[in-house]
Design an enzyme around this catalytic site. Structure first.
Site, PDB file in Angstrom:
ATOM      1  N   GLY A  40       1.665 120.806 -55.933  1.00 26.87           N
ATOM      2  CA  GLY A  40       0.324 120.299 -55.657  1.00 26.87           C
ATOM      3  C   GLY A  40      -0.707 121.387 -55.921  1.00 26.87           C
ATOM      4  N   ARG A 105      10.750 117.157 -63.482  1.00 25.53           N
ATOM      5  CA  ARG A 105      12.180 117.190 -63.815  1.00 25.53           C
ATOM      6  C   ARG A 105      12.910 118.369 -63.184  1.00 25.53           C
ATOM      7  NH1 ARG A 105      11.780 116.722 -70.209  1.00 25.53           N
ATOM      8  NH2 ARG A 105       9.706 117.570 -69.819  1.00 25.53           N
ATOM      9  N   ASP A 144       6.656 126.342 -51.564  1.00 25.70           N
ATOM     10  CA  ASP A 144       8.076 126.481 -51.253  1.00 25.70           C
ATOM     11  C   ASP A 144       8.993 125.855 -52.314  1.00 25.70           C
ATOM     12  OD1 ASP A 144      10.441 126.530 -49.324  1.00 25.70           O
ATOM     13  OD2 ASP A 144      10.126 124.380 -49.584  1.00 25.70           O
ATOM     14  N   THR A 166      -0.236 127.354 -51.414  1.00 28.19           N
ATOM     15  CA  THR A 166      -0.148 126.007 -50.850  1.00 28.19           C
ATOM     16  C   THR A 166      -1.181 125.862 -49.749  1.00 28.19           C
ATOM     17  OG1 THR A 166       1.141 124.468 -49.472  1.00 28.19           O
ATOM     18  CG2 THR A 166       1.816 126.757 -49.390  1.00 28.19           C
ATOM     19  N   ASP A 168      -0.623 124.133 -47.351  1.00 32.61           N
ATOM     20  CA  ASP A 168       0.147 123.913 -46.122  1.00 32.61           C
ATOM     21  C   ASP A 168       0.395 125.192 -45.324  1.00 32.61           C
ATOM     22  OD1 ASP A 168       0.310 121.346 -47.143  1.00 32.61           O
ATOM     23  OD2 ASP A 168       2.298 121.664 -48.019  1.00 32.61           O
ATOM     24  N   ASP A 170       2.888 127.117 -45.290  1.00 29.77           N
ATOM     25  CA  ASP A 170       4.194 127.033 -44.613  1.00 29.77           C
ATOM     26  C   ASP A 170       5.232 128.020 -45.148  1.00 29.77           C
ATOM     27  OD1 ASP A 170       4.544 125.811 -47.045  1.00 29.77           O
ATOM     28  OD2 ASP A 170       5.296 123.910 -46.262  1.00 29.77           O
ATOM     29  N   ARG A 212       2.195 118.713 -44.828  1.00 29.04           N
ATOM     30  CA  ARG A 212       3.639 118.433 -44.841  1.00 29.04           C
ATOM     31  C   ARG A 212       4.233 118.578 -43.445  1.00 29.04           C
ATOM     32  NH1 ARG A 212       7.823 120.396 -48.832  1.00 29.04           N
ATOM     33  NH2 ARG A 212       7.126 122.449 -48.231  1.00 29.04           N
TER      34      ARG A 212
HETATM   35  O1  F6P Z   1       2.034 120.585 -50.403  1.00 31.66           O
HETATM   36  C1  F6P Z   1       0.687 120.266 -50.546  1.00 31.66           C
HETATM   37  C2  F6P Z   1       0.448 118.817 -50.242  1.00 31.66           C
HETATM   38  O2  F6P Z   1      -0.928 118.538 -50.378  1.00 31.66           O
HETATM   39  C3  F6P Z   1       0.932 118.375 -48.854  1.00 31.66           C
HETATM   40  O3  F6P Z   1       0.084 118.751 -47.821  1.00 31.66           O
HETATM   41  C4  F6P Z   1       1.046 116.883 -49.068  1.00 31.66           C
HETATM   42  O4  F6P Z   1       1.992 116.298 -48.216  1.00 31.66           O
HETATM   43  C5  F6P Z   1       1.517 116.780 -50.504  1.00 31.66           C
HETATM   44  O5  F6P Z   1       1.145 117.986 -51.148  1.00 31.66           O
HETATM   45  C6  F6P Z   1       0.927 115.622 -51.254  1.00 31.66           C
HETATM   46  O6  F6P Z   1       1.453 115.628 -52.541  1.00 31.66           O
HETATM   47  P1  F6P Z   1       0.938 114.658 -53.699  1.00 31.66           P
HETATM   48  O7  F6P Z   1      -0.427 115.117 -54.086  1.00 31.66           O
HETATM   49  O8  F6P Z   1       1.922 114.859 -54.783  1.00 31.66           O
HETATM   50  O9  F6P Z   1       0.926 113.295 -53.114  1.00 31.66           O
END
Ligand code: F6P
Length: 408
Positions: A40, A105, A144, A166, A168, A170, A212
């Site tokens: 992301g 992938r 991660d 990130t 997050d 985390d 997350r």
């Molecule tokens: O890891 C970053 C994040 O924004 C999380 O907080 C969220 O759960 C996830 O990615 C959402 O991913 P996507 O944009 O692929 O739906």
């Protein structure tokens, strides 16, 4: 708006030509650093790219950027040369000029943090691309899951460096990932706005934020934005306690309540709430807990409750000053590690220093909010509820209790 490349036609040419190294247009034999952004997106990715390019050029390296994350490393290989000219002005821009792929992938993670092996055919293709492009170091910027992929490339003999990004926050090996501060700023801004409208209409407002399986964004934005209830994946909570907090505020004359819910917060049943799946490995997508909290509180209290899901607004926009500085330091340090041949490392922030740790150690476990941390304690001290029983302890349970009850 910065251009991706000096000439748009030239860029398309670069993207579709897989045999870059043998190409007559290849004008340099300098050692080349590759960089990709994976997973992301988040504010600060472009600041890392710029820092890598500027510091690499000063040390005599060429740079190429792989497009759409790890996908750019395999057929059809996608990349662009990076230089001071085509990365000028991107420091402040959100997103990534290289593009990114979440759960493509290469996915090396299923569920919360269970690792799976990447297809050896894909790994071989990556090795071939790096050889063909004469890449002496590959900087993988990701969270991660993306760093778990980087680790497998490293184990396969590739010269990899990780940079933690990130929203997050985390990753335990670094005090902060870049992107987190910007996401918290967006969530705090949303709470500031919800505050005024909630107060005007005496409403209960629920804000669902990302993160997350970690509650860092909810905790920090909840504190910074004056949230009244913060629901985290790390602290078990009940609807009774959430409603009790709303009623307590009512009795104090505060007729509105702001509830911040992390998308990964478990319901009292222990379940997380998901909205479908994504990626080749069909990973669950978190989302929807805010609406469940809102409708349960509305029906129990017979009050109007509104939900806002902040979603990708947290990932977009310009990086904060903190994230610009952190991302710049991470990029420069990643180049330094390549220069010293220290591969398989992830740069990290250990205040006040930028250091590095083996990627293998960095991805071993996710960093979550400690329910006994000083931030949680400070929030509790101010009367913020986490929906658990802790706040129900008598305010006069401390050493001054006897004095308080005798005077009271
Ligand atoms: O890891 C970053 C994040 O924004 C999380 O907080 C969220 O759960 C996830 O990615 C959402 O991913 P996507 O944009 O692929 O739906």
């Amino acid at each position: 708006m910065a251009r991706l490349c000096p000439e748009e036609n030239e860029r398309i040419d670069w993207l579709i030509r897989p045999s870059y190294f043998n190409d007559a247009t290849m004008t340099t034999h300098k050692p080349t650093i590759g960089i990709l952004t994976s997973g992301g997106d988040c504010p600060g990715l472009n600041a890392v790219i710029r820092a890598v390019v500027k510091s690499a050029e000063r040390l005599g390296y060429d740079c190429v950027g792989f497009l759409r994350g790890y996908e750019g490393l395999i057929e059809p290989v996608g990349y662009m040369p990076l230089n001071a000219r085509n990365t000028a002005g991107i420091l402040t821009q959100g997103g990534t000029i290289l593009g990114s792929t979440n759960k493509g992938r290469f996915s090396a993670t299923v569920g919360e943090d269970q690792r799976v092996a990447i297809d050896p055919v894909l790994l071989e293709q990556v090795a071939t691309t790096l050889r063909q492009l004469s890449i002496c170091g590959l900087i993988c910027v990701g969270g991660d899951g993306s760093l778990a992929i980087a680790q497998q490339l490293y184990q396969h003999g590739m010269p990899v460096i990780g940079v933690p990004k990130t929203i997050d926050n985390d990753l335990g090996a670094t005090a902060f990932t870049f992107g987190f501060d910007s996401a918290v700023a967006s969530a705090t801004d949303a709470l500031d706005r919800l505050h005024t409208t909630a107060a005007s209409h005496e409403r209960i407002m629920v804000l669902e934020v990302m993160g997350r399986h970690a509650g860092w964004i909810a905790l920090h934005a909840g504190i910074a934005g004056g949230g009244d209830v913060i629901l985290l994946p790390e602290i078990r909570w009940t609807f009774e306690n959430v409603c009790r907090k709303v009623l307590q505020r009512d009795s104090e004359g505060k007729k509105f309540t702001l509830i911040v819910v992390a998308e990964g917060a478990h319901l009292p049943t222990g379940d997380t709430v998901t909205v479908g799946t994504h990626g080749e490995r069909q990973q669950s997508k978190l989302g929807g807990v805010g609406e469940i909290v809102a409708s349960e509180v509305a029906s129990r209290l017979r009050r109007e409750v509104r939900t806002v899901v902040l979603g990708h607004l947290q990932r977009g926009g310009n990086p904060t000053t903190f994230d610009r500085v952190l991302a710049t330091q991470f990029g420069a340090h990643a180049v330094r590690l390549i220069h010293h041949g220290q591969f398989g490392e992830m740069v990290c922030y250990r205040p006040p220093n930028i250091e590095s740790v083996p990627i293998a150690d960095a991805i071993r476990s996710l960093s979550r909010v400690d329910p006994n941390s000083s931030a949680v304690q400070a929030a509790r001290a101010l009367g913020i509820s986490f929906g658990d029983a802790a706040e129900l302890v008598s305010p006069f349970a401390g050493p001054c209790a006897a004095e308080a009850s005798s005077s009271g």
